[in-house]
Design an enzyme around this catalytic site. Structure first.
Site, PDB file in Angstrom:
ATOM      1  N   HIS A 243       0.842  -1.202   0.000  1.00 38.12           N
ATOM      2  CA  HIS A 243       0.000   0.000   0.000  1.00 38.12           C
ATOM      3  C   HIS A 243       0.876   1.250   0.000  1.00 38.12           C
ATOM      4  O   HIS A 243       2.067   1.189   0.311  1.00 38.12           O
ATOM      5  CB  HIS A 243      -0.898   0.030   1.244  1.00 38.12           C
ATOM      6  CG  HIS A 243      -0.144   0.264   2.509  1.00 38.12           C
ATOM      7  ND1 HIS A 243       0.679  -0.702   3.082  1.00 38.12           N
ATOM      8  CD2 HIS A 243      -0.029   1.359   3.317  1.00 38.12           C
ATOM      9  CE1 HIS A 243       1.240  -0.216   4.168  1.00 38.12           C
ATOM     10  NE2 HIS A 243       0.837   1.037   4.342  1.00 38.12           N
ATOM     11  N   ASP A 245       0.809   4.996   1.869  1.00 40.69           N
ATOM     12  CA  ASP A 245       0.134   5.678   2.971  1.00 40.69           C
ATOM     13  C   ASP A 245      -0.685   6.847   2.427  1.00 40.69           C
ATOM     14  O   ASP A 245      -0.157   7.641   1.632  1.00 40.69           O
ATOM     15  CB  ASP A 245       1.145   6.201   3.992  1.00 40.69           C
ATOM     16  CG  ASP A 245       1.880   5.078   4.704  1.00 40.69           C
ATOM     17  OD1 ASP A 245       1.313   3.972   4.821  1.00 40.69           O
ATOM     18  OD2 ASP A 245       3.023   5.309   5.158  1.00 40.69           O
ATOM     19  N   HIS A 299       4.921   0.236  -0.258  1.00 40.03           N
ATOM     20  CA  HIS A 299       5.697  -0.583   0.669  1.00 40.03           C
ATOM     21  C   HIS A 299       4.807  -1.637   1.324  1.00 40.03           C
ATOM     22  O   HIS A 299       3.577  -1.611   1.184  1.00 40.03           O
ATOM     23  CB  HIS A 299       6.355   0.296   1.742  1.00 40.03           C
ATOM     24  CG  HIS A 299       5.378   1.104   2.550  1.00 40.03           C
ATOM     25  ND1 HIS A 299       4.707   2.200   2.043  1.00 40.03           N
ATOM     26  CD2 HIS A 299       4.953   0.989   3.827  1.00 40.03           C
ATOM     27  CE1 HIS A 299       3.914   2.711   2.961  1.00 40.03           C
ATOM     28  NE2 HIS A 299       4.040   1.984   4.070  1.00 40.03           N
ATOM     29  N   ARG A 309       8.293  -8.788  15.747  1.00 39.36           N
ATOM     30  CA  ARG A 309       8.861  -7.540  15.258  1.00 39.36           C
ATOM     31  C   ARG A 309       7.995  -6.388  15.732  1.00 39.36           C
ATOM     32  O   ARG A 309       6.766  -6.528  15.854  1.00 39.36           O
ATOM     33  CB  ARG A 309       8.936  -7.557  13.733  1.00 39.36           C
ATOM     34  CG  ARG A 309       9.396  -6.248  13.091  1.00 39.36           C
ATOM     35  CD  ARG A 309       9.490  -6.359  11.578  1.00 39.36           C
ATOM     36  NE  ARG A 309       9.870  -5.084  10.981  1.00 39.36           N
ATOM     37  CZ  ARG A 309       9.021  -4.236  10.432  1.00 39.36           C
ATOM     38  NH1 ARG A 309       7.731  -4.513  10.369  1.00 39.36           N
ATOM     39  NH2 ARG A 309       9.445  -3.083   9.919  1.00 39.36           N
TER      40      ARG A 309
END
Length: 378
Positions: A243, A245, A299, A309
């Site tokens: 996507h 942002d 990204h 993570r």
């Protein structure tokens, strides 16, 4: 705004009752208990292949900017320009954000996500709200769910009020006052850095160097803590799917596990974590503010079979009623407008109610805006 026929432009949000599907990922133990990945998290074959090549580009050193070195500042602006024309992604070092503050912010994030489910649910995101705790965004979507938990809250400067501290105390209790204070300081540091970056972006575009800084000075931004649990079948799911942002600028600090990937020259590239660097990527709103000159960074975040993570993400946004329009001299140079004027609140509404952010959000938002009843900007 009337959605009308433009609904057909939008991938359905699949807003459903998660209990109907037997998925309740608000409980973090949910991710650990699954012998196989539930179908709600699975992406189609061919969509999930991991990148194997690292993106190797110069980092942007901000030391010269802070010390008033004009030659170093112009060099930094040149690196920013090259990155933003190509893919919309870069990293900054010597950013003047206290490393200890970053460490403490990570510590408080780790402590929050280790809380019992019942405590985290005190901050559960309410329908229609941007703020709060969410497991896999299952409150919004029912397909291709992200393999993660999030905690989101707003930041704006509102006189002497401590908006972040108040959020933590009102949702989680007085014992979270210190957490609120830490994130209040972290958000302020991100806001200060964002204004520096806005100045650098203006220099790189050849417009008045204070243009974007002034535009964002009274902004209302979004802070998010991301937790990606280990995933037993990382080849089937994403921590966050591909996507761009919808916001203006994203400032991210990731831990040392890795998982962020950026789409560059028709390939997915890995981003090696650097503890001394902050990751910067442009979003759709800044793409519009640059009249389409700069790219919005495409990204995604992949998941790890063995390691959890975490990342701290600050989404820089203008005040919601600000009209998003590029500088006049930039338009004159280009000769044409690429996108119509819009309020940030319109794009925010589009992505929260009607459209799941992807790599075509801005184009589809523009079509939706032009085919709907135009909002009154004045």
């Amino acid at each position: 705004m009337d959605l009308g026929a433009s609904t057909l432009l939008c991938p359905p949000l699949e807003l459903t009752d998660k209990k109907e599907h037997g998925v309740s990922p608000s409980d973090s133990s949910f991710f650990k208990k699954q012998p196989n990945i539930p179908m709600e998290f699975i992406w189609a074959k061919g969509e999930v292949g991991h990148a194997h090549e690292e993106l190797r580009e110069p980092v942007v050193d901000l030391e010269g900017f802070f010390s008033g070195d004009e030659v170093a500042t112009q060099h930094a602006a040149m690196l920013v320009r090259s990155a933003c024309l190509n893919h919309g992604f870069f990293q900054v070092i010597n950013h003047r954000v206290d490393p200890h503050l970053i460490t403490v912010a990570h510590d408080h994030m780790e402590a929050f996500f280790k809380l019992p489910w019942s405590k985290k649910l005190r901050a559960q995101r309410k329908p229609g709200s941007l703020w709060g705790y969410s497991g896999a965004h299952a409150d919004r979507f029912s397909l291709k769910l992200p393999w993660k938990e999030t905690l989101s809250f707003g930041f704006h400067e509102n006189g002497s009020e401590s908006v972040v501290e108040d959020f933590f105390k009102s949702t989680l209790g007085e014992e979270f006052e210190q957490t609120g204070l830490v994130y209040q300081k972290y958000c302020q540091a991100m806001k200060d850095l964002s204004l520096v970056l806005m100045e650098l972006l203006a220099i790189s575009l050849g417009v008045d160097r204070l243009h974007y800084r002034k535009f964002f000075e009274d902004g209302s931004s979004i802070m998010r803590c991301n937790y990606y649990p280990p995933c037993q079948e990382p080849g089937l799911a994403f921590g966050t799917g591909p996507h761009c942002d919808p916001t203006s600028l994203t400032i991210l600090h990731q831990d040392q596990v890795g998982g962020l990937e950026v789409y560059v020259n028709n390939k997915w590239r890995t981003i090696r974590p650097r503890c001394d660097a902050l990751v910067i990527n442009l979003g759709d709103t800044f793409k519009a503010l640059s009249n389409g000159r700069y790219k919005s960074c495409l990204h995604r975040a992949v998941v790890n079979r063995y390691k959890e993570r975490r990342s701290l993400v600050f989404f820089v946004c203008p005040r919601e009623n600000k009209v998003v329009t590029p500088p006049h001299d930039l338009v004159c140079r280009e000769g044409t407008r690429k996108y119509p004027d819009f309020k940030w609140s319109d794009l925010l509404e589009f992505t929260q109610k009607y459209y799941r952010a992807d790599d075509a959000t801005l184009q589809n938002f523009t079509k939706w805006l032009l085919s709907s009843n135009p909002p009154n900007h004045h």
